[in-house]
Motif scaffolding. Structure first.
Motif: not given
Length: 276
Positions: A161-176, A186-192
């Protein structure tokens, strides 16, 4: 060279649903324990891992759709069939389990077929990692995706997760998300960029299978190269990226699909790809 490929259209799944189109090119995996929101068990983890490993040698399947039954994608590891037994295991057994779960993500990534996740309702924990491992994700407005490992006292670092998620939605959003364990709407997921598109629940599977069909009927060998390069180039510098893609593209230019595309263009016709 000995041809080690074999058809998987008639594969008999034991711990989830498996269905293929008539020509075998599009396969659909259905996580089918809807009464519990389709959680994974030790057995389904292992079978999914082994199936995606076997897909490397499939002679027919060109694209895979993965969905959940009953209006939810996957609620993660089954609380009583996985979580409770884990609390009683020693370190060697725990490491064996966590390596197995990571092996599922690696198998999805290494399978040459594009994988399309059709995500409705709850998509949590290990289920959210299966979705993240997919190459494309379609969702519904009611999809709720949560990396809730911290909710059970664990690190957000699980199954890559710590490697894949930042590459998809960005480091800051993934950290949160990984630290809070809250649901991503769903709206956040589409926007990100997590979701490629959102569809009404009744239109989700048809849309995912239509996308899979388009990929399966396209230049399939070239698609496998694209997936391989997307995965490999994460750790490359610009010099290695350019050289690797030069080699990969030259290989694709040797395929009959490349010549078919040119011939069709010259004849003002749509190309018909065969995947070789």
């Amino acid at each position: 060279m000995h041809d080690d490929k074999r058809p998987l259209r008639d594969y008999a799944a034991r711990h989830f649903g498996w269905q293929c189109s008539d020509d075998g090119r599009v396969a659909t995996i259905t996580l089918n324990r809807p009464e519990k929101k389709n959680p994974l068990t030790f057995e389904s983890y292992a079978e999914l891992r082994d199936l995606f490993r076997a897909l490397v040698y499939a002679s027919d399947v060109r694209c895979v759709v993965i969905q959940g039954a009953g209006g939810n994608f996957c609620s993660g590891g089954d609380v009583f069939e996985i979580i409770e037994p884990l609390t009683r295991m020693a370190a060697p057994q725990l490491l064996q389990f966590t390596r197995m779960t990571g092996d599922l993500v690696k198998a999805i990534k290494r399978a040459p077929q594009p994988v399309v996740a059709a995500i409705d309702g709850i998509c949590a924990g290990a289920g959210a990692m299966v979705a993240l491992a997919a190459d494309l994700r379609l969702g519904t407005p009611r999809a709720k995706t949560a990396y809730l490992f911290t909710r059970v006292g664990l690190a957000g670092a699980d199954m890559g997760a710590c490697g894949l998620l930042p590459r998809v939605i960005g480091q800051g959003r993934a950290t949160e998300l990984l630290m809070s364990g809250r649901s991503m709407s769903a709206e956040e997921g589409a926007a990100w960029g997590f979701f490629n598109a959102l569809h009404a629940p009744e239109a989700l599977l048809p849309a995912a299978q239509a996308m899979a069909r388009q990929l399966a009927d396209g230049p399939w060998f070239a698609h496998t190269i694209t997936k391989t390069m997307l995965n490999q180039e994460w750790a490359m510098g610009i010099e290695e990226m350019i050289e690797s893609e030069a080699q990969a593209q030259a290989l694709c230019m040797l395929t009959q699909d490349f010549k078919r595309a040119f011939d069709a263009f010259a004849a003002k016709q749509a190309p018909r790809f065969e995947g070789h």
